[in-house]
Scaffold this motif. Structure first.
Motif, PDB file in Angstrom:
ATOM      1  N   UNK A  63       5.785  -3.172   0.816  1.00  0.00           N
ATOM      2  CA  UNK A  63       6.393  -3.614   2.367  1.00  0.00           C
ATOM      3  C   UNK A  63       5.381  -5.049   2.606  1.00  0.00           C
ATOM      4  N   UNK A  64       4.055  -5.289   1.634  1.00  0.00           N
ATOM      5  CA  UNK A  64       3.652  -6.226   2.388  1.00  0.00           C
ATOM      6  C   UNK A  64       2.675  -7.438   0.588  1.00  0.00           C
ATOM      7  N   UNK A  65       1.913  -7.652   1.523  1.00  0.00           N
ATOM      8  CA  UNK A  65       1.492  -9.032   0.477  1.00  0.00           C
ATOM      9  C   UNK A  65       0.407  -8.192  -0.488  1.00  0.00           C
ATOM     10  N   UNK A  66       0.106  -8.211  -1.452  1.00  0.00           N
ATOM     11  CA  UNK A  66      -0.961  -7.028  -2.605  1.00  0.00           C
ATOM     12  C   UNK A  66      -2.188  -7.892  -2.858  1.00  0.00           C
ATOM     13  N   UNK A  67      -2.683  -7.254  -2.321  1.00  0.00           N
ATOM     14  CA  UNK A  67      -4.387  -7.227  -1.930  1.00  0.00           C
ATOM     15  C   UNK A  67      -5.252  -7.740  -3.112  1.00  0.00           C
ATOM     16  N   UNK A 106      -4.444   2.179  -8.426  1.00  0.00           N
ATOM     17  CA  UNK A 106      -5.244   2.047  -6.962  1.00  0.00           C
ATOM     18  C   UNK A 106      -4.350   0.441  -6.422  1.00  0.00           C
ATOM     19  N   UNK A 107      -3.626   0.470  -5.198  1.00  0.00           N
ATOM     20  CA  UNK A 107      -2.763  -0.596  -4.748  1.00  0.00           C
ATOM     21  C   UNK A 107      -2.788  -0.700  -3.542  1.00  0.00           C
ATOM     22  N   UNK A 108      -3.752  -2.023  -3.351  1.00  0.00           N
ATOM     23  CA  UNK A 108      -4.691  -2.091  -1.554  1.00  0.00           C
ATOM     24  C   UNK A 108      -3.780  -3.904  -1.391  1.00  0.00           C
ATOM     25  N   UNK A 109      -2.757  -3.419   0.182  1.00  0.00           N
ATOM     26  CA  UNK A 109      -2.117  -4.513   0.498  1.00  0.00           C
ATOM     27  C   UNK A 109      -2.624  -5.271   1.695  1.00  0.00           C
ATOM     28  N   UNK A 110      -2.949  -6.179   2.310  1.00  0.00           N
ATOM     29  CA  UNK A 110      -3.375  -6.961   3.298  1.00  0.00           C
ATOM     30  C   UNK A 110      -3.255  -6.456   4.718  1.00  0.00           C
ATOM     31  N   UNK A 111      -2.345  -5.722   4.740  1.00  0.00           N
ATOM     32  CA  UNK A 111      -1.789  -4.931   6.127  1.00  0.00           C
ATOM     33  C   UNK A 111      -0.739  -3.812   6.631  1.00  0.00           C
ATOM     34  N   UNK A 112      -1.193  -3.145   4.846  1.00  0.00           N
ATOM     35  CA  UNK A 112      -0.465  -1.934   5.240  1.00  0.00           C
ATOM     36  C   UNK A 112      -1.211  -0.637   4.357  1.00  0.00           C
ATOM     37  N   UNK A 113      -1.468   0.698   4.752  1.00  0.00           N
ATOM     38  CA  UNK A 113      -1.364   1.153   3.778  1.00  0.00           C
ATOM     39  C   UNK A 113      -1.311   1.456   2.211  1.00  0.00           C
ATOM     40  N   UNK A 114      -3.060   1.571   1.606  1.00  0.00           N
ATOM     41  CA  UNK A 114      -3.018   1.774   0.330  1.00  0.00           C
ATOM     42  C   UNK A 114      -2.161   2.787  -0.583  1.00  0.00           C
ATOM     43  N   UNK A 115      -1.539   2.418  -1.272  1.00  0.00           N
ATOM     44  CA  UNK A 115      -0.958   3.403  -2.139  1.00  0.00           C
ATOM     45  C   UNK A 115      -1.350   3.182  -3.872  1.00  0.00           C
TER      46      UNK A 115
END
Length: 285
Positions: A63-67, A106-115
């Motif tokens: 849902x958001x850009x991946x960090x 682990x996946x961390x996004x710019x402005x969304x909770x991690x998945x």
């Protein structure tokens, strides 16, 4: 002035309640559709002589850009796995029991909770450390331990060999204490008894894959055990003294001359007497 309350007709109230329910149910699927979606590898069981294992995760919807993305093992980040990619992989080159555990991509996004997604790598327990033997004195305390690798964490039991079979240890005497945490267990015995406690002890590790055990031999010595080296040395000294005394008594004593007549004087007088005798014999002839 009294406040006036207006009430809705029953039909209108029922319609409003139905509308609220529909709005609440419609928001759920919308929120779920916006959550990240991850396709990951199946759970794995490590066996002997296994080929390399590749753990994979693919972020199919974001849902958001991946960090950043990376891998964890048992809650700890694995060094060198940080990437900025939606398709990540971690390889276990030579799988062994020590590599088992629960892995997470682990996946961390710019402005969304991690998945994240979890992959379990399972293995039978393998005991990697224990005491082969324990030597103590009567009345002291003994400590035996076992530690293992493997996942899931094993259930531990302690047994003792009694009449050619191993029976589970019970703390009926109040002298046995068992402590267990994940891949480690220890057995403590206080106030050791020389008649009851010596023998073979086993720690048993069992998980959903398999079970294993190892044996520790406990030896309990008498209170006099610390004195044995001293008593041995003392016995050797006594035996040596007796041998010397016997040898001296059996040894033949040397001839001892008179104190008033030295040995040299006795020899000279004997020689002179012999000469005088020869001289008298000549004169007579």
């Amino acid at each position: 002035m009294m406040a006036r309350y207006c009430s809705l007709p029953p039909a209108a109230a029922a319609s409003l309640s139905l509308l609220l329910v529909l709005m609440a149910t419609s928001l759920g699927p919308v929120a779920a559709q916006n959550e990240p979606k991850i396709n990951n590898s199946d759970h794995v069981i490590i066996v002997a002589n296994m080929l390399p294992i590749d753990l994979q995760c693919n972020l199919t919807f974001s849902p958001n850009s991946l960090n950043v993305s990376f891998w964890k093992k048992n809650g700890e980040e694995i060094a060198g796995t940080r990437r900025n990619t939606t398709n990540t992989e971690y390889r276990i080159a030579k799988p062994k029991a020590d590599d088992s555990g629960w892995y997470q991509c682990m996946f961390y996004f710019l402005s969304y909770p991690a998945a994240n997604a979890t992959i379990e790598v399972k293995a039978a327990p393998e005991i990697t450390g224990h005491k082969k033997s324990e030597n103590k004195n009567e009345g002291q305390s003994a400590l035996m331990y076992c530690k293992s690798v493997g996942y899931p964490h094993p259930e531990w039991t302690w047994t003792k060999k009694v009449d050619d079979r191993f029976v589970e240890i019970s703390n009926s005497t109040g002298r046995f204490f068992i402590s267990t945490r994940e891949n480690y267990t220890e057995l403590s015995i206080v106030n050791l008894e020389i008649e009851m406690d010596p023998g073979e002890y086993q720690c048993n590790a069992t998980n959903s894959i398999n079970s294993t055990y190892v044996t520790t031999i406990l030896r309990v010595r008498s209170h006099l055990a610390p004195l044995w080296p001293f008593l041995g040395i003392l016995a050797e000294i006594i035996i040596l003294v007796v041998i010397i005394v016997i040898y001296e008594k059996r040894k033949r004593p040397d001839e001892v001359p008179d104190d008033d007549e030295p040995a040299g004087q006795m020899k000279t007088n004997s020689t002179n007497n012999h000469k005088d005798k020869n001289l008298r014999q000549r004169n007579t002839n």
